[in-house]
Design an enzyme around this catalytic site. Structure first.
Site, PDB file in Angstrom:
ATOM      1  N   GLU A 135       0.854  -1.192   0.000  1.00 24.13           N
ATOM      2  CA  GLU A 135       0.000   0.000   0.000  1.00 24.13           C
ATOM      3  C   GLU A 135       0.883   1.233   0.000  1.00 24.13           C
ATOM      4  OE1 GLU A 135      -1.045  -2.332   2.538  1.00 24.13           O
ATOM      5  OE2 GLU A 135      -2.631  -3.072   1.203  1.00 24.13           O
ATOM      6  N   TYR A 147       7.887   1.969  -7.250  1.00 15.97           N
ATOM      7  CA  TYR A 147       7.104   0.737  -7.412  1.00 15.97           C
ATOM      8  C   TYR A 147       6.754   0.487  -8.885  1.00 15.97           C
ATOM      9  CZ  TYR A 147       6.588   1.555  -2.392  1.00 15.97           C
ATOM     10  OH  TYR A 147       6.840   1.796  -1.067  1.00 15.97           O
TER      11      TYR A 147
HETATM   12  C1  LIG Z   1      10.484   5.814  -1.712  1.00 16.88           C
HETATM   13  C2  LIG Z   1      11.928   5.686  -1.283  1.00 16.88           C
HETATM   14  C3  LIG Z   1      12.081   4.465  -0.373  1.00 16.88           C
HETATM   15  C4  LIG Z   1      12.823   5.528  -2.522  1.00 16.88           C
HETATM   16  O1  LIG Z   1      14.150   5.246  -2.096  1.00 16.88           O
HETATM   17  P1  LIG Z   1      15.429   5.707  -2.938  1.00 16.88           P
HETATM   18  O2  LIG Z   1      16.597   4.966  -2.398  1.00 16.88           O
HETATM   19  O3  LIG Z   1      15.536   7.178  -2.961  1.00 16.88           O
HETATM   20  O4  LIG Z   1      15.048   5.195  -4.394  1.00 16.88           O
HETATM   21  P2  LIG Z   1      16.059   4.820  -5.574  1.00 16.88           P
HETATM   22  O5  LIG Z   1      17.219   5.758  -5.581  1.00 16.88           O
HETATM   23  O6  LIG Z   1      16.378   3.380  -5.484  1.00 16.88           O
HETATM   24  O7  LIG Z   1      15.155   5.102  -6.853  1.00 16.88           O
HETATM   25  C5  LIG Z   1      14.706   4.064  -7.701  1.00 16.88           C
HETATM   26  C6  LIG Z   1      13.643   4.632  -8.609  1.00 16.88           C
HETATM   27  O8  LIG Z   1      12.526   5.094  -7.849  1.00 16.88           O
HETATM   28  C7  LIG Z   1      11.990   6.287  -8.432  1.00 16.88           C
HETATM   29  N1  LIG Z   1      12.186   7.412  -7.505  1.00 16.88           N
HETATM   30  C8  LIG Z   1      12.720   7.328  -6.274  1.00 16.88           C
HETATM   31  N2  LIG Z   1      12.714   8.546  -5.683  1.00 16.88           N
HETATM   32  C9  LIG Z   1      12.168   9.401  -6.562  1.00 16.88           C
HETATM   33  C10 LIG Z   1      11.899  10.802  -6.533  1.00 16.88           C
HETATM   34  N3  LIG Z   1      12.203  11.558  -5.463  1.00 16.88           N
HETATM   35  N4  LIG Z   1      11.323  11.356  -7.613  1.00 16.88           N
HETATM   36  C11 LIG Z   1      11.008  10.610  -8.691  1.00 16.88           C
HETATM   37  N5  LIG Z   1      11.253   9.269  -8.792  1.00 16.88           N
HETATM   38  C12 LIG Z   1      11.821   8.677  -7.725  1.00 16.88           C
HETATM   39  C13 LIG Z   1      12.768   6.497  -9.726  1.00 16.88           C
HETATM   40  O9  LIG Z   1      12.083   5.786 -10.742  1.00 16.88           O
HETATM   41  C14 LIG Z   1      14.081   5.823  -9.404  1.00 16.88           C
HETATM   42  O10 LIG Z   1      14.736   5.346 -10.540  1.00 16.88           O
HETATM   43  P3  LIG Z   1      15.809   6.290 -11.293  1.00 16.88           P
HETATM   44  O11 LIG Z   1      16.799   6.703 -10.249  1.00 16.88           O
HETATM   45  O12 LIG Z   1      16.370   5.392 -12.345  1.00 16.88           O
HETATM   46  O13 LIG Z   1      15.043   7.457 -11.825  1.00 16.88           O
HETATM   47  C15 LIG Z   1      12.388   6.980  -0.533  1.00 16.88           C
HETATM   48  O14 LIG Z   1      12.026   8.106  -1.317  1.00 16.88           O
HETATM   49  C16 LIG Z   1      11.800   7.146   0.856  1.00 16.88           C
HETATM   50  O15 LIG Z   1      12.330   6.624   1.835  1.00 16.88           O
HETATM   51  N6  LIG Z   1      10.691   7.897   0.970  1.00 16.88           N
HETATM   52  C17 LIG Z   1      10.096   8.165   2.278  1.00 16.88           C
HETATM   53  C18 LIG Z   1       9.451   6.932   2.880  1.00 16.88           C
HETATM   54  C19 LIG Z   1       8.381   6.382   1.967  1.00 16.88           C
HETATM   55  O16 LIG Z   1       7.632   7.126   1.357  1.00 16.88           O
HETATM   56  N7  LIG Z   1       8.285   5.051   1.917  1.00 16.88           N
HETATM   57  C20 LIG Z   1       7.306   4.368   1.103  1.00 16.88           C
HETATM   58  C21 LIG Z   1       6.075   4.122   1.904  1.00 16.88           C
HETATM   59  S1  LIG Z   1       4.854   3.275   0.934  1.00 16.88           S
END
Ligand SMILES: CC(C)(COP(=O)(O)OP(=O)(O)OC[C@H]1O[C@@H](n2cnc3c(N)ncnc32)[C@H](O)[C@@H]1OP(=O)(O)O)[C@@H](O)C(=O)NCCC(=O)NCCS
Length: 178
Positions: A135, A147
């Site tokens: 979710e 995702y």
């Molecule tokens: C969601 C989250 C876990 C992503 O972690 P991350 O380590 O920054 O993600 P990655 O660097 O592995 O990114 C992988 C892909 O995700 C997408 N993505 C991640 N962050 C993004 C951003 N800020 N904006 C747009 N796309 C994003 C992109 O498609 C990216 O691929 P790319 O780098 O080739 O463009 C992180 O933003 C986070 O911790 N957010 C706060 C907590 C949260 O919302 N958790 C999810 C609850 S459901």
């Protein structure tokens, strides 16, 4: 029990063992391991950072989830003594359900979230899961991008799933094929 029937009634064994290892990602080195009670203070700290002071998962929730060794797996990523990310998954029937994922803001956009999610998908596949679910808040576009990049699709909306913030969740699903 007759042998041909025992096949149907034998529960699928879930193997959530995990060997810690050093991860090299974009010229940085991290340690990846299974989470334990010792990590809970760091997990709460990271939550506060990513959720603006809130901890959607309390100490009690983490503690009880970490006890469910049979069907729940939490992985943590450290750089030195700094927790930079974590992910949780619960295996139920032939489904891997992502319960939680977060990356420390200063470490975001370095591939850690993608690594964690891919790792869980791999573990679910090894355990013969046929689908992954999760979710996500309907306004959490960053997480949704991650995702969708890994093949999750919108399944249905859960109205007011996040009751305190009165926010809807999108329930997402990824079919797992060999
Ligand atoms: C969601 C989250 C876990 C992503 O972690 P991350 O380590 O920054 O993600 P990655 O660097 O592995 O990114 C992988 C892909 O995700 C997408 N993505 C991640 N962050 C993004 C951003 N800020 N904006 C747009 N796309 C994003 C992109 O498609 C990216 O691929 P790319 O780098 O080739 O463009 C992180 O933003 C986070 O911790 N957010 C706060 C907590 C949260 O919302 N958790 C999810 C609850 S459901």
């Amino acid at each position: 029990m007759l042998k041909k029937f025992s096949l149907f009634f034998h529960p699928i064994e879930i193997d959530l063992s995990f060997t810690p290892f050093a991860l090299r990602l974009n010229n940085e080195t991290y340690q990846v391991m299974k989470a334990s009670d010792e990590n809970i203070a760091d997990l709460l700290g990271l939550e506060q950072e990513v959720y603006f002071g809130r901890t959607p998962w309390s100490r009690f929730s983490f503690k009880s989830e970490l006890k469910k060794h049979a069907n729940s797996l939490y992985l943590v990523v450290y750089q030195g003594s700094t927790l930079v990310g974590f992910v949780g998954m619960r295996m139920q029937a032939q489904e891997g359900h992502i319960t939680n994922i977060a990356v420390k803001p200063t470490y975001q956009r370095r591939g850690i979230g993608e690594f964690l999610l891919r790792t869980m998908i791999g573990i679910a596949q090894k355990n013969r899961a046929v689908q992954m679910t999760l979710e996500v808040r309907s306004d959490n576009y960053n997480a949704q991008s991650l995702y969708r990049k890994l093949g999750f699709k919108d399944n249905f909306i859960r109205k007011n799933y996040y009751t305190t913030e009165q926010a809807d969740a999108i329930s997402m699903i990824k079919e797992l094929t060999d």
